[in-house]
Design a protein around this motif. Structure first.
Motif, PDB file in Angstrom:
ATOM      1  N   UNK A  42      -3.230   2.480   0.920  1.00 36.66           N
ATOM      2  CA  UNK A  42      -3.896   3.763   0.769  1.00 36.66           C
ATOM      3  C   UNK A  42      -2.959   4.879   1.206  1.00 36.66           C
ATOM      4  N   UNK A  43      -3.021   5.968   0.471  1.00 39.35           N
ATOM      5  CA  UNK A  43      -2.256   7.156   0.854  1.00 39.35           C
ATOM      6  C   UNK A  43      -3.244   8.202   1.332  1.00 39.35           C
ATOM      7  N   UNK A  44      -3.068   8.649   2.573  1.00 40.79           N
ATOM      8  CA  UNK A  44      -3.934   9.685   3.121  1.00 40.79           C
ATOM      9  C   UNK A  44      -3.203  11.016   2.968  1.00 40.79           C
ATOM     10  N   UNK A  50       2.378  10.198   8.826  1.00 37.41           N
ATOM     11  CA  UNK A  50       1.909   8.815   8.869  1.00 37.41           C
ATOM     12  C   UNK A  50       0.731   8.561   7.938  1.00 37.41           C
ATOM     13  N   UNK A  51       0.868   8.952   6.689  1.00 38.14           N
ATOM     14  CA  UNK A  51      -0.238   8.806   5.747  1.00 38.14           C
ATOM     15  C   UNK A  51      -0.216   7.533   4.942  1.00 38.14           C
ATOM     16  N   UNK A  70      -1.245   2.291  10.085  1.00 36.63           N
ATOM     17  CA  UNK A  70      -0.970   3.559   9.421  1.00 36.63           C
ATOM     18  C   UNK A  70       0.386   4.025   9.922  1.00 36.63           C
ATOM     19  N   UNK A  71       1.348   4.138   9.005  1.00 34.91           N
ATOM     20  CA  UNK A  71       2.727   4.409   9.381  1.00 34.91           C
ATOM     21  C   UNK A  71       3.360   5.454   8.468  1.00 34.91           C
ATOM     22  N   UNK A  78       3.051  -2.638   6.363  1.00 31.30           N
ATOM     23  CA  UNK A  78       2.876  -4.060   6.021  1.00 31.30           C
ATOM     24  C   UNK A  78       3.363  -4.929   7.175  1.00 31.30           C
ATOM     25  N   UNK A  79       4.552  -4.625   7.679  1.00 33.28           N
ATOM     26  CA  UNK A  79       5.148  -5.411   8.757  1.00 33.28           C
ATOM     27  C   UNK A  79       4.240  -5.443   9.989  1.00 33.28           C
TER      28      UNK A  79
END
Length: 99
Positions: A42-44, A50-51, A70-71, A78-79
């Motif tokens: 998801x893109x915030x 950090x979206x 959220x990074x 993912x990591x």
């Protein structure tokens, strides 16, 4: 293991599909009782740095296993998410004996 990947508020990425599938395959080798994984990217939009969000829910015997991060980029999300799942799976392995 079946892997389903969804993208919210962003376009599908073959590179991310490959990356997350590769990482989840390593997890499935360690824990052969994982049935499937539901992955959501998801893109915030209103988050400047950090979206980038990655959520993964695993189907396995017992209670659901879920983690999200959220990074600043999806690879890091993912990591971190998979590291968190690994910790939960280690704990599950101690309480769950399989043949």
């Amino acid at each position: 293991m079946t892997i389903n990947i969804q993208y919210l508020h962003m376009s599908t990425s073959e590179a991310m599909n490959s990356y997350v599938s590769e990482r989840l395959s390593k997890l499935a080798k360690k824990y052969d009782w994982i049935i499937s994984a539901e992955v959501v990217f998801e893109h915030i939009a209103n988050e400047k740095e950090d979206g980038k969000v990655c959520k993964i829910e695993l189907s396995a015997p017992g209670p659901r296993i879920f983690a999200s991060s959220q990074e600043r980029n999806y690879e890091l999300a993912v990591k971190n998410t998979i590291n968190d799942l690994d910790i939960q799976l280690k704990k599950r392995k101690h309480t769950f004996s399989h043949s």
